[in-house]
Design an enzyme around this catalytic site. Sequence first.
Site, PDB file in Angstrom:
ATOM      1  CB  SER A 102      52.519 114.542 -67.864  1.00 21.32           C
ATOM      2  OG  SER A 102      52.694 113.176 -68.118  1.00 21.32           O
ATOM      3  CG  HIS A 127      57.824  99.995 -66.868  1.00 26.08           C
ATOM      4  ND1 HIS A 127      59.036 100.498 -67.314  1.00 26.08           N
ATOM      5  CD2 HIS A 127      57.488  99.009 -67.724  1.00 26.08           C
ATOM      6  CE1 HIS A 127      59.398  99.831 -68.392  1.00 26.08           C
ATOM      7  NE2 HIS A 127      58.487  98.925 -68.661  1.00 26.08           N
ATOM      8  CG  ASP A 150      61.546  98.720 -65.593  1.00 25.57           C
ATOM      9  OD1 ASP A 150      61.411  99.694 -64.829  1.00 25.57           O
ATOM     10  OD2 ASP A 150      62.013  98.822 -66.737  1.00 25.57           O
ATOM     11  CD  GLU A 160      52.284 106.269 -67.951  1.00 26.12           C
ATOM     12  OE1 GLU A 160      53.050 106.954 -67.251  1.00 26.12           O
ATOM     13  OE2 GLU A 160      52.609 105.843 -69.075  1.00 26.12           O
TER      14      GLU A 160
HETATM   15  C1  GAR Z   1      55.745 107.942 -68.608  1.00 26.64           C
HETATM   16  O1  GAR Z   1      55.055 107.343 -69.678  1.00 26.64           O
HETATM   17  C2  GAR Z   1      56.331 106.887 -67.694  1.00 26.64           C
HETATM   18  O2  GAR Z   1      55.536 105.735 -67.599  1.00 26.64           O
HETATM   19  C3  GAR Z   1      57.622 106.576 -68.396  1.00 26.64           C
HETATM   20  O3  GAR Z   1      58.100 107.800 -68.860  1.00 26.64           O
HETATM   21  C4  GAR Z   1      56.994 108.674 -69.093  1.00 26.64           C
HETATM   22  C5  GAR Z   1      57.234 109.936 -68.345  1.00 26.64           C
HETATM   23  O4  GAR Z   1      56.290 110.909 -68.676  1.00 26.64           O
HETATM   24  N1  GAR Z   1      58.569 105.970 -67.494  1.00 26.64           N
HETATM   25  C6  GAR Z   1      59.512 105.128 -67.871  1.00 26.64           C
HETATM   26  O5  GAR Z   1      59.675 104.791 -69.030  1.00 26.64           O
HETATM   27  C7  GAR Z   1      60.373 104.600 -66.749  1.00 26.64           C
HETATM   28  N2  GAR Z   1      61.245 103.579 -67.207  1.00 26.64           N
HETATM   29  P1  GAR Z   1      56.095 112.174 -67.741  1.00 26.64           P
HETATM   30  O6  GAR Z   1      57.473 112.818 -67.561  1.00 26.64           O
HETATM   31  O7  GAR Z   1      55.197 113.056 -68.529  1.00 26.64           O
HETATM   32  O8  GAR Z   1      55.497 111.722 -66.458  1.00 26.64           O
END
Ligand code: GAR
Length: 198
Positions: free
Chosen positions: A13, A106, A142, A171
């Site tokens: 996303s 993150h 991180d 985000e």
């Molecule tokens: C997001 O919330 C991102 O911040 C997190 O994974 C999700 C991915 O969602 N990232 C981490 O945890 C990295 N360590 P998405 O695939 O829908 O963008």
Amino acid sequence: MKNIVILISGRGSNMQAIVDAGIPGARIAAVISNRPAAAGLAWAAERGIATVALDHKQYPSREAFDEALAHAIDAHAADLVVLAGFMRILTPAFTQRYEGRMLNIHPSLLPAFPGLYTHQRAIESGCKLAGCTVHFVTAELDHGPIVSQAAVPILDDDTEDTVSARVLLEEHKLYPAAVRAFVEGRLQIDGLRVREQR
Ligand code: GAR
């Protein structure tokens, strides 16, 4: 024109938010996933974006996978590598190669809660705020220079899912804005601090 290669592992996303932002001067050169079944790969392919599936399970070591990944990224002449839910620990050789031109998002207010289960840990710690951080990637997980952060409240009845949904909305605004600032050459790294020209 700056070439952007986006790395994902799942739904993508954040990748979608960056693509949909239509950042001037940026071209999404490719989307790469370490999981061939990642939903985000199909979404990108439907929009005519080059996609690459590199299954990490097919490689004998972390080093071998990262080498193949770098090869795929460089084949698309990436100016910027964007980690968008890319759930892999990266080798120092890989992070060094893209130092100063690789961003990650993150789901916590770093340096609090690096690693996994960030929202659950924030709730259990009694935090009143949760959030997300865009940072440059360094060898330490991180921990790189912070570009931007957004905070949301943690409410009394919140669960991991409700906090996650609230943070995700932020985000999707924060990451495209950070990528845009990079593309426009407005980010200056100074140690762990990043100055953004407005
Ligand atoms: C997001 O919330 C991102 O911040 C997190 O994974 C999700 C991915 O969602 N990232 C981490 O945890 C990295 N360590 P998405 O695939 O829908 O963008």
